[in-house]
Scaffold this active site. Structure first.
Site, PDB file in Angstrom:
ATOM      1  N   LYS A  62     -16.311  37.824  49.519  1.00  0.00           N
ATOM      2  CA  LYS A  62     -15.933  37.528  47.956  1.00  0.00           C
ATOM      3  C   LYS A  62     -16.451  36.523  47.312  1.00  0.00           C
ATOM      4  O   LYS A  62     -15.028  35.376  47.445  1.00  0.00           O
ATOM      5  CB  LYS A  62     -15.449  38.771  46.869  1.00  0.00           C
ATOM      6  CG  LYS A  62     -16.189  39.673  46.029  1.00  0.00           C
ATOM      7  CD  LYS A  62     -17.283  40.314  46.150  1.00  0.00           C
ATOM      8  CE  LYS A  62     -17.190  41.487  45.068  1.00  0.00           C
ATOM      9  NZ  LYS A  62     -18.027  42.609  45.466  1.00  0.00           N
TER      10      LYS A  62
ATOM     11  N   ASP B  70     -23.412  40.786  42.204  1.00  0.00           N
ATOM     12  CA  ASP B  70     -21.813  41.938  41.588  1.00  0.00           C
ATOM     13  C   ASP B  70     -22.286  41.333  40.351  1.00  0.00           C
ATOM     14  O   ASP B  70     -23.334  41.339  39.564  1.00  0.00           O
ATOM     15  CB  ASP B  70     -20.437  40.857  42.488  1.00  0.00           C
ATOM     16  CG  ASP B  70     -19.450  42.592  42.392  1.00  0.00           C
ATOM     17  OD1 ASP B  70     -19.725  43.605  43.160  1.00  0.00           O
ATOM     18  OD2 ASP B  70     -18.833  42.089  41.387  1.00  0.00           O
TER      19      ASP B  70
HETATM   20  N1  GLU Z   1     -21.225  43.356  45.331  1.00  0.00           N
HETATM   21  C1  GLU Z   1     -21.483  44.775  45.638  1.00  0.00           C
HETATM   22  C2  GLU Z   1     -20.579  45.582  46.316  1.00  0.00           C
HETATM   23  O1  GLU Z   1     -19.348  45.571  45.733  1.00  0.00           O
HETATM   24  C3  GLU Z   1     -22.460  43.821  46.763  1.00  0.00           C
HETATM   25  C4  GLU Z   1     -22.114  43.291  47.561  1.00  0.00           C
HETATM   26  C5  GLU Z   1     -23.647  42.759  48.983  1.00  0.00           C
HETATM   27  O2  GLU Z   1     -24.540  43.515  48.588  1.00  0.00           O
HETATM   28  O3  GLU Z   1     -23.272  41.967  49.985  1.00  0.00           O
HETATM   29  O4  GLU Z   1     -20.492  46.074  46.900  1.00  0.00           O
END
Ligand code: GLU
Length: 455
Positions: free
Chosen positions: A135, A175
């Site tokens: 992340k 996100d």
């Molecule tokens: N931000 C989204 C999550 O919390 C998607 C992450 C992504 O697609 O890599 O899962």
């Protein structure tokens, strides 16, 4: 059935690791909470399998493989220089390249990124697809910024990030605060720096340059597919149910869309300033017009729709009586007090669309009162799962139709539901999907780590 709190006391190894994480990562409350939630749920697995403790598996699991922190300087439209903090936490690559979104929000700090990265490891494992967990983000506030400012920020962010990512290394996505526009600017800069068209380096791309159909809808749709399976197992469905959905971003918007398609009446949604209650049912076209087209505030909804009432502040949304509550805004938005109100008002299911939107106390109260609880890692995994489908299409240099992606998403959500349900049953926690999804997510990562030696 054992309650989570009791499990901690039963497993010494888990207790030790939770204490170690608190001591070695002072002040990182969000990270401590998620570690506590996951590790207490997997205690029954550790009880049965001493091999994990012998291999110091939990010690390795709670330490990110790599943490990158960097300066992000950018200039605003008046020429003033600003500096933000940039982060990318590459948490675990046991089952695939690091994968997870980038969050742009003033609340972002190392603790938040580590909590989200840790969650992502198990969520991604549950998707059945080969993606590790990571992340990133920045404390940059996109609110009120011009397109040109957003572009300069994204270019500066990528100028550092590009050396740490790659389609087989680490694949960021959106996100909170990062949608199609930002992914476009980030991709443009990556391509320029690498002089290579590596489409699979980012997901959530636009459809003209390697994006996947249904990716935008996937998290919200996936939440509805998951929760309707859960309702069906308990003799219920969405038809004619009153639903409250917090948020009005990507997750909430498409959760509202699918809930309406399933025959529910969605009566409220929100943004970070306040919420609207519309007893006639939310007019999704109007929400999309305000939030997606004009990037406005949800307050404007009540100005346009006479049946709706706007209230400043977000917490009050949970005082609206409903059958189903879907928190889709942000972390820790639904606390014990809100959980008590929802239960008193007869809520039948709480489903987490955002990442960790319910506090640990709220979850305990919801479960103690026999309300169905659909945990984030499982229920909102449709977004990242479809990101993995986007990566697959990029590798093939091919794209599937909307129906093809949507049907794969449905199957994945059903696999996640069954895996969570079965794991809960196998380890003596029948009906507890939180314990089940943590165990199912953990087992795949843990066994991949065991197979790869002490790394
Ligand atoms: N931000 C989204 C999550 O919390 C998607 C992450 C992504 O697609 O890599 O899962």
């Amino acid at each position: 059935m054992l309650k989570l709190r009791e499990v901690v006391i039963l497993n010494k190894y888990v207790e030790e690791i939770i204490e170690k994480v608190k001591k070695e990562n002072p002040g990182e409350t969000e990270f401590h909470n998620t570690v506590k939630e996951v590790l207490t749920s997997i205690a029954p697995v550790l009880d049965k399998n001493p091999k994990y403790q012998e291999a110091a598996l939990l010690e390795r699991l709670v330490e990110p493989e790599r943490t990158i922190m960097f300066r992000v300087p950018w200039t605003d439209d008046k020429g003033k220089v600003h500096v933000n903090k940039g982060y990318r936490v590459q948490f675990n690559s046991a089952i695939g390249p690091y994968k997870g979104g980038l969050r742009l929000h003033p609340s972002v700090n190392l603790s938040i990124i580590k909590f989200l990265g840790f969650e992502q490891v198990f969520k991604n494992s549950l998707t059945t697809l080969p993606i590790g967990g990571g992340k990133g983000g920045s404390n940059f506030d996109p609110k009120g910024k011009s397109d040109a400012e957003i572009m300069r920020f994204c270019q500066s962010f990528m100028t550092e990030l590009y050396r740490h990512i790659g389609q087989d290394v680490d694949v960021p996505a959106g996100d909170i605060g990062v949608g199609g526009r930002e992914i476009g600017y980030l991709f443009g800069q990556y391509k320029r720096l690498k002089n290579a068209y590596e489409a699979g380096v980012l997901t959530g791309k636009g459809l003209t340059y390697g994006g996947s159909l249904a990716r935008t809808e996937a998290t919200g749709y996936g939440l509805l597919y998951f929760t309707s399976l859960y309702l069906a197992d308990n003799g219920m469905d969405y038809k004619d149910k009153t639903v409250v959905i917090s948020g009005s971003g990507n997750v909430a918007t498409y959760a509202i869309e699918k809930a309406q398609e399933f025959g529910a009446k969605v009566v409220a949604c929100s943004d970070s300033n306040g919420y609207v209650y519309d007893p006639e049912g939310i007019d999704l076209k109007l929400v999309k017009e305000i939030k997606e087209v004009r990037r406005g505030r949800i307050k404007e909804y009540a100005e346009k729709k006479p049946s709706a009432k706007y209230t400043e502040g977000c917490k009050g949304i949970w005082t609206i009586p409903c059958d189903i509550a879907l928190p889709c805004a942000t972390q820790q938005e639904l606390d014990l007090e809100s959980a008590k109100t929802l239960v008193a008002n007869g809520v039948k299911l709480v489903g987490e669309g955002a990442n960790m939107p319910c506090t640990l106390e709220a979850i305990a109260y919801i479960q103690e009162n026999k309300v169905l609880f659909a945990p984030a890692k499982a229920a909102n995994a449709g977004g990242v799962a479809t990101s993995a489908l986007e990566m697959a299409q990029n590798s093939m240099r091919y794209s599937w139709t909307f129906e093809e992606v949507d049907s794969k998403l449905k199957r994945i959500m059903s696999d996640i539901y069954n895996a969570s349900k079965n794991a809960a049953k196998e380890y003596g926690h029948e009906g507890d999907l939180l314990v089940g999804c943590n165990i199912a997510g953990f087992l795949k990562v843990a066994n991949a780590m065991m197979a790869q030696g002490i790394v």
